[in-house]
Design a protein around this motif. Sequence first.
Motif, PDB file in Angstrom:
ATOM      1  N   HIS A  36       0.843  -1.213   0.000  1.00  0.00           N
ATOM      2  CA  HIS A  36       0.000   0.000   0.000  1.00  0.00           C
ATOM      3  C   HIS A  36       0.872   1.255   0.000  1.00  0.00           C
ATOM      4  CE1 HIS A  36      -4.258  -0.956   0.371  1.00  0.00           C
ATOM      5  NE2 HIS A  36      -3.931  -1.981   1.136  1.00  0.00           N
ATOM      6  N   GLU A  37       1.893   1.255   0.851  1.00  0.00           N
ATOM      7  CA  GLU A  37       2.767   2.424   0.958  1.00  0.00           C
ATOM      8  C   GLU A  37       3.511   2.684  -0.352  1.00  0.00           C
ATOM      9  OE1 GLU A  37       5.194   1.518   4.319  1.00  0.00           O
ATOM     10  OE2 GLU A  37       3.552   1.861   5.745  1.00  0.00           O
ATOM     11  N   GLU A  38       3.980   1.624  -0.998  1.00  0.00           N
ATOM     12  CA  GLU A  38       4.670   1.772  -2.279  1.00  0.00           C
ATOM     13  C   GLU A  38       3.726   2.314  -3.353  1.00  0.00           C
ATOM     14  OE1 GLU A  38       8.005   1.265  -3.333  1.00  0.00           O
ATOM     15  OE2 GLU A  38       8.219   1.461  -1.158  1.00  0.00           O
ATOM     16  N   LEU A  39       2.492   1.816  -3.377  1.00  0.00           N
ATOM     17  CA  LEU A  39       1.510   2.312  -4.350  1.00  0.00           C
ATOM     18  C   LEU A  39       1.191   3.782  -4.101  1.00  0.00           C
ATOM     19  CD1 LEU A  39      -0.958  -0.675  -4.659  1.00  0.00           C
ATOM     20  CD2 LEU A  39       0.431   0.272  -6.493  1.00  0.00           C
ATOM     21  N   ASP A  40       1.064   4.165  -2.826  1.00  0.00           N
ATOM     22  CA  ASP A  40       0.792   5.569  -2.503  1.00  0.00           C
ATOM     23  C   ASP A  40       1.953   6.458  -2.938  1.00  0.00           C
ATOM     24  OD1 ASP A  40      -1.695   5.097  -1.442  1.00  0.00           O
ATOM     25  OD2 ASP A  40      -1.001   5.011   0.637  1.00  0.00           O
ATOM     26  N   ARG A  41       3.166   5.963  -2.794  1.00  0.00           N
ATOM     27  CA  ARG A  41       4.355   6.748  -3.111  1.00  0.00           C
ATOM     28  C   ARG A  41       4.636   6.801  -4.609  1.00  0.00           C
ATOM     29  NH1 ARG A  41       8.210   3.915  -0.290  1.00  0.00           N
ATOM     30  NH2 ARG A  41       7.134   4.545   1.594  1.00  0.00           N
ATOM     31  N   HIS A  42       4.484   5.660  -5.309  1.00  0.00           N
ATOM     32  CA  HIS A  42       4.934   5.594  -6.696  1.00  0.00           C
ATOM     33  C   HIS A  42       3.850   5.358  -7.740  1.00  0.00           C
ATOM     34  CE1 HIS A  42       9.032   5.591  -5.269  1.00  0.00           C
ATOM     35  NE2 HIS A  42       8.764   4.578  -4.477  1.00  0.00           N
ATOM     36  N   GLU A  43       2.682   4.880  -7.346  1.00  0.00           N
ATOM     37  CA  GLU A  43       1.568   4.545  -8.241  1.00  0.00           C
ATOM     38  C   GLU A  43       1.813   3.282  -9.065  1.00  0.00           C
ATOM     39  OE1 GLU A  43      -0.918   8.284  -9.619  1.00  0.00           O
ATOM     40  OE2 GLU A  43       1.200   8.538 -10.144  1.00  0.00           O
ATOM     41  N   LEU A  44       3.021   3.074  -9.552  1.00  0.00           N
ATOM     42  CA  LEU A  44       3.364   1.924 -10.381  1.00  0.00           C
ATOM     43  C   LEU A  44       4.440   1.121  -9.645  1.00  0.00           C
ATOM     44  CD1 LEU A  44       2.738   0.734 -13.214  1.00  0.00           C
ATOM     45  CD2 LEU A  44       4.693   2.021 -14.055  1.00  0.00           C
ATOM     46  N   VAL A  45       4.126  -0.150  -9.348  1.00  0.00           N
ATOM     47  CA  VAL A  45       4.997  -0.954  -8.498  1.00  0.00           C
ATOM     48  C   VAL A  45       5.231  -2.322  -9.126  1.00  0.00           C
ATOM     49  CG1 VAL A  45       5.203  -2.054  -6.222  1.00  0.00           C
ATOM     50  CG2 VAL A  45       4.197   0.212  -6.411  1.00  0.00           C
ATOM     51  N   LYS A  46       6.496  -2.761  -9.076  1.00  0.00           N
ATOM     52  CA  LYS A  46       6.840  -4.117  -9.491  1.00  0.00           C
ATOM     53  C   LYS A  46       6.955  -4.995  -8.245  1.00  0.00           C
ATOM     54  CE  LYS A  46       9.414  -3.980 -13.815  1.00  0.00           C
ATOM     55  NZ  LYS A  46      10.744  -4.167 -14.415  1.00  0.00           N
ATOM     56  N   VAL A  47       6.396  -6.194  -8.337  1.00  0.00           N
ATOM     57  CA  VAL A  47       6.453  -7.169  -7.250  1.00  0.00           C
ATOM     58  C   VAL A  47       7.149  -8.415  -7.785  1.00  0.00           C
ATOM     59  CG1 VAL A  47       5.094  -8.617  -5.696  1.00  0.00           C
ATOM     60  CG2 VAL A  47       4.316  -6.298  -6.224  1.00  0.00           C
ATOM     61  N   LYS A  48       8.166  -8.865  -7.058  1.00  0.00           N
ATOM     62  CA  LYS A  48       8.907 -10.049  -7.495  1.00  0.00           C
ATOM     63  C   LYS A  48       8.616 -11.220  -6.566  1.00  0.00           C
ATOM     64  CE  LYS A  48      13.265 -11.874  -8.828  1.00  0.00           C
ATOM     65  NZ  LYS A  48      14.324 -11.668  -9.704  1.00  0.00           N
ATOM     66  N   PHE A  49       8.409 -12.389  -7.171  1.00  0.00           N
ATOM     67  CA  PHE A  49       8.175 -13.620  -6.426  1.00  0.00           C
ATOM     68  C   PHE A  49       9.487 -14.383  -6.316  1.00  0.00           C
ATOM     69  CE2 PHE A  49       4.127 -12.454  -8.131  1.00  0.00           C
ATOM     70  CZ  PHE A  49       3.233 -12.759  -7.125  1.00  0.00           C
ATOM     71  N   ASN A  50      10.011 -14.509  -5.094  1.00  0.00           N
ATOM     72  CA  ASN A  50      11.269 -15.229  -4.898  1.00  0.00           C
ATOM     73  C   ASN A  50      11.052 -16.722  -4.685  1.00  0.00           C
ATOM     74  OD1 ASN A  50      12.930 -13.028  -5.181  1.00  0.00           O
ATOM     75  ND2 ASN A  50      12.896 -12.520  -3.010  1.00  0.00           N
ATOM     76  N   GLU A  51       9.960 -17.094  -4.054  1.00  0.00           N
ATOM     77  CA  GLU A  51       9.759 -18.495  -3.681  1.00  0.00           C
ATOM     78  C   GLU A  51       8.682 -19.196  -4.505  1.00  0.00           C
ATOM     79  OE1 GLU A  51      11.566 -20.233  -1.496  1.00  0.00           O
ATOM     80  OE2 GLU A  51      12.817 -18.464  -1.171  1.00  0.00           O
ATOM     81  N   PHE A  52       7.701 -18.496  -4.967  1.00  0.00           N
ATOM     82  CA  PHE A  52       6.543 -19.124  -5.614  1.00  0.00           C
ATOM     83  C   PHE A  52       6.798 -19.277  -7.106  1.00  0.00           C
ATOM     84  CE2 PHE A  52       4.967 -17.268  -1.756  1.00  0.00           C
ATOM     85  CZ  PHE A  52       4.145 -18.260  -1.252  1.00  0.00           C
ATOM     86  N   LYS A  53       7.188 -20.479  -7.486  1.00  0.00           N
ATOM     87  CA  LYS A  53       7.453 -20.745  -8.901  1.00  0.00           C
ATOM     88  C   LYS A  53       6.249 -21.410  -9.567  1.00  0.00           C
ATOM     89  CE  LYS A  53      11.524 -19.173  -8.099  1.00  0.00           C
ATOM     90  NZ  LYS A  53      11.782 -17.787  -8.277  1.00  0.00           N
ATOM     91  N   ASP A  54       5.297 -21.875  -8.757  1.00  0.00           N
ATOM     92  CA  ASP A  54       4.085 -22.506  -9.280  1.00  0.00           C
ATOM     93  C   ASP A  54       3.151 -21.424  -9.810  1.00  0.00           C
ATOM     94  OD1 ASP A  54       2.122 -24.520  -9.753  1.00  0.00           O
ATOM     95  OD2 ASP A  54       1.146 -23.948  -7.869  1.00  0.00           O
TER      96      ASP A  54
END
Length: 100
Positions: A36-54
């Motif tokens: 939420h904080e990242e979206l409020d600050r930047h509007e556009l956010v990348k999220v990376k999955f480190n563990e979930f390969k399924d």
Amino acid sequence: MKGFQKKYLRGLAHNLHPSVLIGQKGLTDSLVKAFHEELDRHELVKVKFNEFKDKEAKQAIIASLAERAGCTLVGTIGHTAIFYRQQEDPEKRKIVLPEK
């Protein structure tokens, strides 16, 4: 959101680094708060999955994250998802979506 707008946002996200990382614990309350904080600050956010390969597990987390944060999934590339939520305060908006 229309397709050409998502394409525009994916282009803007190309040079961004993931600012939210999802690890072993998956979707926690603290992760959602940070998102939420990242979206409020930047509007556009990348999220990376480190563990979930399924793929199904990732899709479930992506849907839940988008619903809980009230944002839009712009696209996924490999183990990275791109989300967008327009800033509520018009003066703080950084991204202007094209109308056509």
